[in-house]
Design an enzyme around this catalytic site. Structure first.
Site, short mmCIF file in Angstrom:
data_model
loop_
_atom_site.label_atom_id
_atom_site.label_comp_id
_atom_site.label_asym_id
_atom_site.label_seq_id
_atom_site.Cartn_x
_atom_site.Cartn_y
_atom_site.Cartn_z
N GLY A 115 0.80 -1.23 0.00
CA GLY A 115 0.00 0.00 0.00
C GLY A 115 0.83 1.27 0.00
N ILE A 180 18.06 -10.80 19.39
CA ILE A 180 18.12 -11.75 18.27
C ILE A 180 19.41 -12.57 18.32
CG2 ILE A 180 18.34 -11.91 15.74
CD1 ILE A 180 16.40 -9.59 15.50
N GLU A 199 30.34 -8.44 20.27
CA GLU A 199 29.48 -7.36 20.76
C GLU A 199 30.29 -6.09 20.97
OE1 GLU A 199 26.18 -6.52 21.44
OE2 GLU A 199 27.10 -4.65 22.15
N THR A 267 22.30 -6.51 14.66
CA THR A 267 22.73 -5.25 15.27
C THR A 267 21.60 -4.22 15.31
OG1 THR A 267 23.59 -4.63 13.09
CG2 THR A 267 25.17 -5.51 14.67
N GLY A 268 20.39 -4.70 15.39
CA GLY A 268 19.24 -3.80 15.54
C GLY A 268 18.39 -3.73 14.29
N HIS A 441 1.91 -23.88 45.77
CA HIS A 441 3.15 -24.63 45.94
C HIS A 441 2.99 -26.02 45.31
CE1 HIS A 441 6.85 -26.04 47.75
NE2 HIS A 441 6.19 -27.14 48.16
P1 NAI Z 1 19.39 -5.15 19.68
O1 NAI Z 1 19.27 -3.69 19.58
O2 NAI Z 1 18.66 -5.90 20.74
O3 NAI Z 1 20.95 -5.54 19.83
C1 NAI Z 1 21.93 -5.16 18.88
C2 NAI Z 1 23.32 -5.33 19.48
O4 NAI Z 1 24.29 -5.19 18.44
C3 NAI Z 1 23.64 -4.28 20.53
O5 NAI Z 1 24.07 -4.94 21.71
C4 NAI Z 1 24.74 -3.45 19.87
O6 NAI Z 1 25.66 -2.93 20.81
C5 NAI Z 1 25.42 -4.47 18.94
N1 NAI Z 1 26.18 -3.88 17.82
C6 NAI Z 1 25.76 -2.89 17.00
N2 NAI Z 1 26.73 -2.63 16.07
C7 NAI Z 1 27.75 -3.51 16.27
C8 NAI Z 1 29.02 -3.74 15.64
N3 NAI Z 1 29.43 -3.05 14.58
N4 NAI Z 1 29.81 -4.72 16.13
C9 NAI Z 1 29.41 -5.43 17.21
N5 NAI Z 1 28.23 -5.26 17.84
C10 NAI Z 1 27.40 -4.30 17.39
O7 NAI Z 1 19.01 -5.67 18.22
P2 NAI Z 1 18.54 -7.09 17.66
O8 NAI Z 1 18.97 -8.20 18.55
O9 NAI Z 1 18.99 -7.09 16.25
O10 NAI Z 1 16.96 -7.01 17.74
C11 NAI Z 1 16.25 -6.03 16.96
C12 NAI Z 1 14.93 -5.69 17.60
O11 NAI Z 1 14.05 -6.80 17.56
C13 NAI Z 1 15.09 -5.28 19.04
O12 NAI Z 1 14.39 -4.07 19.23
C14 NAI Z 1 14.44 -6.39 19.81
O13 NAI Z 1 13.79 -5.91 20.97
C15 NAI Z 1 13.46 -7.00 18.82
N6 NAI Z 1 13.30 -8.42 19.08
C16 NAI Z 1 12.64 -8.81 20.21
C17 NAI Z 1 12.54 -10.14 20.54
C18 NAI Z 1 11.86 -10.52 21.80
O14 NAI Z 1 11.10 -9.72 22.35
N7 NAI Z 1 12.10 -11.71 22.34
C19 NAI Z 1 13.09 -11.18 19.69
C20 NAI Z 1 13.80 -10.66 18.57
C21 NAI Z 1 13.87 -9.33 18.28
#
Ligand code: NAI
Length: 462
Positions: A115, A180, A199, A267-268, A441
């Site tokens: 859309g 992730i 990380e 990485t987000g 319990h």
């Molecule tokens: P995230 O934001 O949770 O983590 C990304 C990590 O990558 C950070 O710790 C950051 O410091 C690191 N990073 C960034 N650039 C880097 C580099 N050049 N070298 C090394 N490390 C680096 O992002 P993620 O895990 O990709 O998740 C994305 C979104 O999806 C988040 O907002 C998350 O909350 C959501 N999600 C939630 C889930 C859940 O609720 N269980 C499951 C999967 C995703």
């Protein structure tokens, strides 16, 4: 051309829930979705499929590590990867078809295609232009790119590619120790991959309680995952079968290279708003590419609303769902409400991690007087019976009023346990209120009550 009260763009958890609530409130509703199935990233290539793989790989882990301890003997199961992927796909199918059923039940039209909004009050899908008194943008997010790292979804993959690898990689390098990275990294570690997480920061799971961060990293290390902390990935070089990951350690700027069969970039994520035509409409965006909204999820263009990952706030399916329901209610002339202070976050590793409200660091920064009630699952009979005594519940309460300010859990069923604290916080409860509530319990929930008791006269089993 059809005419609607509301057209929702995107059928992920935010969009499909918004559409259902609109229909329930008597609004003539359509939902635009370009994928072949409903449910968005979460149901098709995110939350749901990853939970299937987490469950299957956890079962394998239990068989390999705990069955013998319980007097269960016999050959340990081995991984039939195509079979596991088929199970995952079946789970996806059941869920996406479920949403289709709900659309039919609620008489919501699924407008198939991508859309765009040629002008306020109109949504274009393919060659057709539909009229909509209100539009809710729920277009979600996509993996953020990393300079120097080219994703091909075969060797260098995002979470989408990681859910359908042709085989279990021998060496998996994960960039990013966020949600992730840890969830999918732990899946492959349990399936036998050698997993190394790189990380940038000095702690895993950014933004979480520091004690939880340390504990989850320690537990995942025990499960065989390796971590390179304080390291910035500079670039990847991929061939058809392998990749090299170049990174620099922040402490001394030294450069290093790791070999991998597969690289997972985690990485987000960033808002996905391509092709909607927002710029031409003059919809205000933030520096980070998020759609700006007011307190009622309306953009600066009257009648255009936005929710979920496309706007500010945590990128979580349940946050999007809450906003979807609230926006629908606002459009229907009702109040619409989301309590952003009580949005839980869960990481589905084993053990699970769950969090809600403030962390200790945040309370310190705010200069707030607080008390901590902590209880280890070692003191919980049920957890010990299933080899899940490692972990804890940490409850934070206001020092003077005893009002609950936050809770951080690492341990069995944490993702479910957190919700009694969420409900308590919604009602402005004190730690004593939780402590005075009878808990059955033997349950894991008793650990939450014990943490609440620890905010007062003391936990019983510690
Ligand atoms: P995230 O934001 O949770 O983590 C990304 C990590 O990558 C950070 O710790 C950051 O410091 C690191 N990073 C960034 N650039 C880097 C580099 N050049 N070298 C090394 N490390 C680096 O992002 P993620 O895990 O990709 O998740 C994305 C979104 O999806 C988040 O907002 C998350 O909350 C959501 N999600 C939630 C889930 C859940 O609720 N269980 C499951 C999967 C995703």
């Amino acid at each position: 051309m059809a005419s609607y009260d509301v057209i929702v763009i995107g059928a992920g958890p935010g969009g499909y829930v918004a559409a259902i609530r609109c229909a329930q409130l008597g609004l003539k509703t359509a939902c635009v979705e370009g994928r072949d199935t409903l449910g968005g990233t979460c149901l098709n290539v995110g939350c749901i499929p990853s939970k299937a793989l987490l469950h299957a790989s956890h079962m394998l882990h239990e068989a390999e590590h705990n069955f013998a301890k319980m007097g269960l003997k016999g050959k340990s199961p081995s991984v039939d990867w195509p079979g596991m992927l088929a199970y995952k796909d079946d789970v996806i199918g059941q869920n996406t078809k479920g949403v289709e059923f709900l659309f039919k039940k609620n008489k919501i039209d699924w407008l198939k295609g991508w859309g765009s909004i040629p002008e306020a009050g109109k949504v274009k899908v393919g060659d057709e232009v539909h009229e909509a008194k209100n539009i809710i943008i729920a277009s979600g997010s996509e993996a953020a790119s990393l300079p120097g790292v080219e994703v091909d979804e075969k060797i260098v993959v995002t979470s989408t590619g990681a859910l359908e690898l042709p085989k279990v990689p021998k060496k998996l390098v994960v960039i990013g120790a966020g949600v992730i990275g840890l969830e999918l990294g732990s899946v492959y570690a349990r399936l036998g991959s050698e997993v190394t997480v790189i990380e940038y920061l000095d702690a895993v799971t950014p933004g979480m309680d520091a004690e939880v961060q340390k504990t989850v990293q320690r537990m995942l290390k025990k499960q065989g995952m390796s971590f390179i902390m304080g390291a910035a990935v500079q670039k990847t070089e991929a061939t058809k079968t392998k990749a090299k990951v170049h990174y620099k350690l922040r402490k001394d700027d030294s450069e290093h290279v790791l070999d991998a069969d597969v690289v997972l970039v985690a990485t987000g994520r960033k808002p996905y708003t391509d092709g909607l035509g927002l710029e031409a409409l003059g919809v205000e965006m933030s520096q980070r590419g998020q759609i700006k909204t007011d307190d009622h999820w309306q953009t600066n263009v009257k009648g255009i609303y936005a929710i979920g990952d496309a706007i500010d706030g945590p990128m979580l399916a349940h946050k999007a769902e809450d906003e979807g329901m609230a926006a629908a209610e606002v459009i229907a002339g009702k109040a619409g409400h989301v309590n952003y202070g009580v949005i839980p976050g869960v990481i589905y590793t084993h053990p699970e991690v769950a969090t809600v409200g403030k962390t200790e660091d945040q309370l310190k920064e705010e200069g707030r007087a607080y008390k901590v009630g902590k209880f280890s699952f070692m003191g919980n009979g049920r957890a010990k019976a299933v080899f899940a005594g490692d972990g804890f519940v940490k409850l934070l309460a206001d020092k003077d009023t005893d009002r609950i300010l936050g809770c951080h859990i690492i341990g069995p069923g944490a993702g479910d346990l957190i919700h009694e604290v969420c409900v308590a916080m919604e009602f402005g409860a004190s730690a004593e209120d939780l402590a005075m509530t009878c808990h059955a319990h033997p349950t894991y929930s008793e650990a939450v009550r014990e943490a609440a008791l620890a905010c007062g006269d003391g936990a019983i089993h510690s």
